[in-house]
Design a protein around this motif. Structure first.
Motif, PDB file in Angstrom:
ATOM      1  N   LEU A 142       0.834  -1.199   0.000  1.00  0.00           N
ATOM      2  CA  LEU A 142       0.000   0.000   0.000  1.00  0.00           C
ATOM      3  C   LEU A 142       0.871   1.253   0.000  1.00  0.00           C
ATOM      4  N   ILE A 143       1.991   1.214   0.691  1.00  0.00           N
ATOM      5  CA  ILE A 143       2.916   2.347   0.678  1.00  0.00           C
ATOM      6  C   ILE A 143       3.469   2.552  -0.736  1.00  0.00           C
ATOM      7  N   LEU A 144       3.842   1.457  -1.392  1.00  0.00           N
ATOM      8  CA  LEU A 144       4.369   1.549  -2.753  1.00  0.00           C
ATOM      9  C   LEU A 144       3.323   2.104  -3.709  1.00  0.00           C
ATOM     10  N   PHE A 145       2.079   1.698  -3.516  1.00  0.00           N
ATOM     11  CA  PHE A 145       0.975   2.214  -4.339  1.00  0.00           C
ATOM     12  C   PHE A 145       0.806   3.713  -4.118  1.00  0.00           C
ATOM     13  N   MET A 146       0.784   4.140  -2.860  1.00  0.00           N
ATOM     14  CA  MET A 146       0.589   5.549  -2.557  1.00  0.00           C
ATOM     15  C   MET A 146       1.763   6.403  -3.057  1.00  0.00           C
ATOM     16  N   ASN A 147       2.940   5.806  -3.131  1.00  0.00           N
ATOM     17  CA  ASN A 147       4.118   6.545  -3.565  1.00  0.00           C
ATOM     18  C   ASN A 147       4.258   6.652  -5.083  1.00  0.00           C
ATOM     19  N   ARG A 148       3.362   6.029  -5.826  1.00  0.00           N
ATOM     20  CA  ARG A 148       3.433   6.124  -7.277  1.00  0.00           C
ATOM     21  C   ARG A 148       3.344   7.592  -7.704  1.00  0.00           C
ATOM     22  N   GLU A 167       2.201   8.855 -10.319  1.00  0.00           N
ATOM     23  CA  GLU A 167       0.942   9.158 -11.014  1.00  0.00           C
ATOM     24  C   GLU A 167      -0.160   9.576 -10.040  1.00  0.00           C
ATOM     25  N   LEU A 168       0.010   9.249  -8.755  1.00  0.00           N
ATOM     26  CA  LEU A 168      -0.979   9.567  -7.735  1.00  0.00           C
ATOM     27  C   LEU A 168      -0.465  10.715  -6.878  1.00  0.00           C
ATOM     28  N   ILE A 169      -1.218  11.807  -6.842  1.00  0.00           N
ATOM     29  CA  ILE A 169      -0.850  12.967  -6.049  1.00  0.00           C
ATOM     30  C   ILE A 169      -1.894  13.160  -4.950  1.00  0.00           C
ATOM     31  N   SER A 170      -1.596  14.044  -3.990  1.00  0.00           N
ATOM     32  CA  SER A 170      -2.588  14.324  -2.951  1.00  0.00           C
ATOM     33  C   SER A 170      -3.887  14.803  -3.598  1.00  0.00           C
ATOM     34  N   GLY A 171      -4.971  14.207  -3.162  1.00  0.00           N
ATOM     35  CA  GLY A 171      -6.263  14.549  -3.729  1.00  0.00           C
ATOM     36  C   GLY A 171      -6.703  13.632  -4.844  1.00  0.00           C
ATOM     37  N   SER A 172      -5.835  12.705  -5.266  1.00  0.00           N
ATOM     38  CA  SER A 172      -6.223  11.754  -6.309  1.00  0.00           C
ATOM     39  C   SER A 172      -7.403  10.914  -5.842  1.00  0.00           C
ATOM     40  N   SER A 173      -8.211  10.480  -6.800  1.00  0.00           N
ATOM     41  CA  SER A 173      -9.369   9.642  -6.492  1.00  0.00           C
ATOM     42  C   SER A 173      -8.971   8.174  -6.580  1.00  0.00           C
ATOM     43  N   VAL A 174      -9.318   7.408  -5.555  1.00  0.00           N
ATOM     44  CA  VAL A 174      -8.936   6.001  -5.489  1.00  0.00           C
ATOM     45  C   VAL A 174     -10.146   5.157  -5.137  1.00  0.00           C
ATOM     46  N   LEU A 175     -10.300   4.047  -5.841  1.00  0.00           N
ATOM     47  CA  LEU A 175     -11.345   3.071  -5.556  1.00  0.00           C
ATOM     48  C   LEU A 175     -10.718   1.882  -4.847  1.00  0.00           C
ATOM     49  N   ASP A 176     -11.234   1.551  -3.665  1.00  0.00           N
ATOM     50  CA  ASP A 176     -10.760   0.412  -2.879  1.00  0.00           C
ATOM     51  C   ASP A 176     -11.760  -0.723  -3.064  1.00  0.00           C
ATOM     52  N   LEU A 177     -11.405  -1.702  -3.906  1.00  0.00           N
ATOM     53  CA  LEU A 177     -12.301  -2.817  -4.205  1.00  0.00           C
ATOM     54  C   LEU A 177     -12.109  -3.935  -3.193  1.00  0.00           C
ATOM     55  N   GLY A 178     -13.188  -4.281  -2.493  1.00  0.00           N
ATOM     56  CA  GLY A 178     -13.087  -5.254  -1.411  1.00  0.00           C
ATOM     57  C   GLY A 178     -12.495  -4.594  -0.186  1.00  0.00           C
ATOM     58  N   CYS A 179     -13.058  -3.457   0.177  1.00  0.00           N
ATOM     59  CA  CYS A 179     -12.484  -2.602   1.227  1.00  0.00           C
ATOM     60  C   CYS A 179     -12.624  -3.174   2.625  1.00  0.00           C
ATOM     61  N   GLY A 180     -13.468  -4.202   2.810  1.00  0.00           N
ATOM     62  CA  GLY A 180     -13.649  -4.760   4.139  1.00  0.00           C
ATOM     63  C   GLY A 180     -14.142  -3.715   5.117  1.00  0.00           C
ATOM     64  N   PHE A 181     -13.527  -3.656   6.298  1.00  0.00           N
ATOM     65  CA  PHE A 181     -13.971  -2.708   7.327  1.00  0.00           C
ATOM     66  C   PHE A 181     -13.289  -1.353   7.187  1.00  0.00           C
ATOM     67  N   GLY A 182     -12.587  -1.127   6.051  1.00  0.00           N
ATOM     68  CA  GLY A 182     -12.095   0.212   5.749  1.00  0.00           C
ATOM     69  C   GLY A 182     -10.654   0.494   6.096  1.00  0.00           C
ATOM     70  N   ARG A 183      -9.908  -0.523   6.518  1.00  0.00           N
ATOM     71  CA  ARG A 183      -8.540  -0.292   6.970  1.00  0.00           C
ATOM     72  C   ARG A 183      -7.711   0.524   5.982  1.00  0.00           C
ATOM     73  N   ASP A 184      -7.615   0.049   4.736  1.00  0.00           N
ATOM     74  CA  ASP A 184      -6.761   0.715   3.755  1.00  0.00           C
ATOM     75  C   ASP A 184      -7.339   2.054   3.310  1.00  0.00           C
ATOM     76  N   ALA A 185      -8.673   2.128   3.229  1.00  0.00           N
ATOM     77  CA  ALA A 185      -9.316   3.396   2.858  1.00  0.00           C
ATOM     78  C   ALA A 185      -9.015   4.473   3.889  1.00  0.00           C
ATOM     79  N   PHE A 186      -9.044   4.102   5.162  1.00  0.00           N
ATOM     80  CA  PHE A 186      -8.733   5.074   6.216  1.00  0.00           C
ATOM     81  C   PHE A 186      -7.284   5.519   6.116  1.00  0.00           C
ATOM     82  N   PHE A 187      -6.396   4.569   5.895  1.00  0.00           N
ATOM     83  CA  PHE A 187      -4.977   4.908   5.814  1.00  0.00           C
ATOM     84  C   PHE A 187      -4.714   5.883   4.664  1.00  0.00           C
ATOM     85  N   MET A 188      -5.392   5.683   3.543  1.00  0.00           N
ATOM     86  CA  MET A 188      -5.168   6.537   2.378  1.00  0.00           C
ATOM     87  C   MET A 188      -5.795   7.910   2.518  1.00  0.00           C
ATOM     88  N   SER A 189      -6.880   8.023   3.262  1.00  0.00           N
ATOM     89  CA  SER A 189      -7.605   9.300   3.319  1.00  0.00           C
ATOM     90  C   SER A 189      -7.317  10.113   4.579  1.00  0.00           C
TER      91      SER A 189
END
Length: 295
Positions: free
Chosen positions: A74-80, A82-104
């Protein structure tokens, strides 16, 4: 009991063992009858099965120690770039939101606490800087209990920490997410969801939908349990909850080929061990691949 479980548990090869048989013996029997059981089912049966299992065992999944920390990828993904602060991201299979919270949520203390997963003897925090970026995230999951928990956790976090952007969550099957009518995204992230519970006939369709949903040069990152043989795509597993789970375990080369057919270019991949409570369960089980939407 789902249709899949009914067929498996009443199969003669499984019944003859009895309920007192050791777990390893029951799993071996299940392995032997997997393809026969699945030949009687449609992809939609497998999707329905998975949603019922996760909805009924959501609390166990949410509280499992191995699900509390983000992965290095997830760190490697966020560091791409092509993705800047404010980029829109879809979390497929987000479960209870762990990764979505970390990204936002850009709160450094919050993020630091979620970077304690250990791999190769070091935590994520020891290997990477805490990201400075934050994204606008929409999470999709087919399990209503997961999504409800995600909203409850989000509301609690928003009262205690700083969110640059508020995560939104939608109950929807992640294999038919196009039907949710969402706008194109700069990035799509799926951790142990897509291709972890994806019937083989749906792989190409999902990748085509991802292609259509990504902006130009958008990044699609996915991690899943891989196989090293084309003959072992499907897996039925007796889980710790006592329920039978369906897992898909594609070869990485198969996903790369299907993604290429959809117009997505592989730009990065790595594999990792499966550890539970810091103990090795399976070597190189997890495959992570990053694809780019090249026009």
């Amino acid at each position: 009991m789902t249709k899949l479980e009914n067929l498996a548990l009443k199969h003669p090869a499984y019944l003859k063992l009895g309920t007192d048989a050791p777990l390893a013996e029951r799993q071996r029997a299940l392995d032997e009858i997997t393809e026969e059981i699945l030949s009687w089912l449609m992809p939609e049966d497998l999707l329905d099965h998975g949603l019922e299992i996760y909805n009924e065992t959501a609390e166990h999944y949410i509280n499992a120690p191995e699900h509390q920390n983000i992965t290095d990828d997830l760190i490697l993904f966020m560091n791409r770039p092509e993705l800047i602060s404010g980029s829109s991201v879809l979390d497929l299979g987000c479960g209870f939101g762990r990764d979505a919270f970390f990204m936002s949520c850009s709160d450094r203390n919050f993020r630091q606490k979620m970077m304690m997963r250990i791999s190769n003897g070091r935590t994520t925090l020891e290997k990477y800087f805490i990201p400075a970026k934050s994204f606008r995230v929409i999470g999709i999951d087919g399990c209503p209990k997961m999504v409800r928990t995600a909203y409850e956790k989000r509301n609690d976090l928003m009262s205690k920490t700083h969110f640059d952007f508020s995560s939104l969550f939608v109950v929807h099957d992640i294999h038919y997410f196009e039907q949710a009518g969402l706008l194109p995204f700069d990035g799509i992230w799926s951790c142990a969801a897509l291709f972890t519970h994806t019937p083989r006939p749906l792989v190409g369709k999902v990748l085509s939908s991802i292609k259509k949903t990504l902006n130009d040069n958008g990044i699609f990152a996915v991690s899943y349990t891989q196989s090293f043989s084309k003959n072992t795509y499907n897996k039925l597993l007796l889980s710790r909850t006592g329920r039978i789970k369906y897992f898909s375990q594609p070869m990485a080369s198969v996903i790369e080929d299907e993604a290429g057919n959809a117009g997505l270019k592989l730009i990065y991949q790595t594999q990792d061990d499966f550890n539970r409570e810091n103990n090795l369960v399976a070597k190189n089980l997890f495959m992570t691949q990053f694809f780019q939407n090249k026009q």
